[in-house]
Structures are given as structure tokens and as C-alpha cells.
Design an enzyme around this catalytic site. Structure first.
Site, short mmCIF file in Angstrom:
data_model
loop_
_atom_site.label_atom_id
_atom_site.label_comp_id
_atom_site.label_asym_id
_atom_site.label_seq_id
_atom_site.Cartn_x
_atom_site.Cartn_y
_atom_site.Cartn_z
N LYS A 126 0.81 -1.21 0.00
CA LYS A 126 0.00 0.00 0.00
C LYS A 126 0.86 1.27 0.00
O LYS A 126 0.33 2.37 -0.11
CB LYS A 126 -0.97 -0.02 1.18
N ASN A 186 -1.24 -8.06 1.63
CA ASN A 186 -2.37 -8.95 1.91
C ASN A 186 -1.93 -10.33 2.38
O ASN A 186 -2.22 -11.34 1.76
CB ASN A 186 -3.25 -9.07 0.67
N LYS A 228 3.65 4.58 5.65
CA LYS A 228 4.70 3.58 5.37
C LYS A 228 5.62 4.06 4.25
O LYS A 228 6.83 3.81 4.28
CB LYS A 228 4.06 2.24 5.02
#
Length: 194
Positions: free
Chosen positions: A136, A173, A148
Site C-alpha cells: 500500500k 495482503n 509507510k
């Protein structure tokens, strides 16, 4: 090569009681480090990790350290006392919707916590710093991803001015991990939903 790197070394894992951190603990333990420094701010999960780790790897010396990576004085004390050779930095807030509601916490932990760990790794001449990031962080569209990404950029900025090797790895994920959408889907299916 991994065994050669980790055998007989002091390895610090932040976020050690989390889903990714606890798997890192198991993987690193296979390579017989001199000592594991297992840092987490979550009391009960850290205690559970201690129970599991001592049963699976009774010959690996481990210290279970209840601490927050954003507390620079506490982290400095850990680095000063134990002088880690390797740091695997997995401590982070990962829940996208929760970070949207609490953006200051995302910045505090994911950015400033990472800065603390990276700066201390340089100061105490850690051989290698591995930051666990997220997919992400690629063109981030949410607070968690942006925090992040910011942390990645900071870590990269240190890489050229020090003997510490900095590595960032992005996970995406991870099924069943903290922050994974899979448990939500399982609950929806169990209730007969889509």
C-alpha cells in the site's frame, strides 16, 4: 547465506508478537542466533509469543521486551545494553480504516517509530536493518500507505551515509495477518453474506 549471517548474532525484531513479526521470530530462530530481542508494545501477545517460542526453540536465548518503538529513550537503552547486529523492523499500525480515523497514530508509530529504529541502527552500527513495509506504500491512497511510504523514503535516505545496510521489503495482503481483510470475509460468509 542467511545461516552464515545470523548464526551467533544478536537479532532484534520489533513488532515481534504481531502476525508478521512472530513468523520472522520462527524463521530467524532456525538459524541459531546468539540472542533474540523480541520487542512489542502488546503485553498479552508478547506473553503468548514467549510461551510458543520457548516450546518450539528452547535452545535459542530470547529476551521478551515490552516496549514501544516511539519511546526513543527506551529503545536507546535496549540498543545500548544488547548491541544488536541485525534489526528486523515489523512494528507498525496496519489497519487501513483504523488509520484513516486516527492519522496521527499512523504518523507517530509508522513514521517516527521507524525513524527511531533506523537512527539507532546507524548510531549503534547495526550490520543490517530490514524494514517490513506494505504494497500500500506504492502510490498510496490512504493514510496507512502514505505513512509507510514516508518511512521507506526516510530509511532509504540513510542508506548512503552509513555502514548499516538498509533493506525494505513490501508485504501485501498476508492471509490471516493483523490487518488482513480475510477474517472480515470469513465472518461475512459465516453469516450467510456475500
Amino acid at each position: 547465506k542467511v545461516r552464515k549471517d545470523l548464526l551467533g548474532k544478536v537479532v532484534l525484531i520489533s513488532g515481534a508478537a504481531g502476525s508478521i513479526g512472530s513468523e520472522l521470530v520462527k524463521q530467524v530462530s532456525r538459524f541459531k542466533p546468539k540472542m533474540l530481542l523480541l520487542v512489542d508494545q502488546a503485553e498479552s501477545p508478547l506473553f503468548q509469543l514467549e510461551l510458543e517460542q520457548s516450546a518450539l526453540f528452547p535452545d535459542v536465548e530470547a529476551r521478551y521486551i515490552l516496549a514501544d518503538v516511539t519511546n526513543i529513550e527506551r529503545m536507546k537503552a535496549i540498543f545500548t545494553r544488547f548491541m544488536p547486529n541485525y534489526v528486523f523492523h515489523a512494528a507498525a499500525y496496519k489497519h487501513v480504516p483504523m488509520m484513516e480515523k486516527n492519522p496521527m497514530e499512523a504518523i507517530r508509530v509508522n513514521v517516527f517509530g521507524t525513524r527511531n529504529m533506523a537512527d539507532l541502527s546507524v548510531k549503534y552500527q547495526v550490520n543490517k536493518f530490514v524494514m517490513i513495509s506494505t504494497d500500500k506504500a506504492v502510490n498510496p491512497s490512504n493514510v496507512m500507505g502514505a505513512s509507510k511510504r514516508f518511512a521507506e523514503v526516510y530509511v532509504r535516505s540513510l542508506a548512503s551515509n552509513t555502514s548499516t545496510q538498509f533493506i525494505t521489503t513490501r508485504f501485501g495482503n498476508v492471509l490471516g495477518s493483523n490487518g488482513s481483510v480475510i477474517p472480515l470475509f470469513e465472518r461475512q460468509i459465516a453469516k450467510g453474506g456475500p
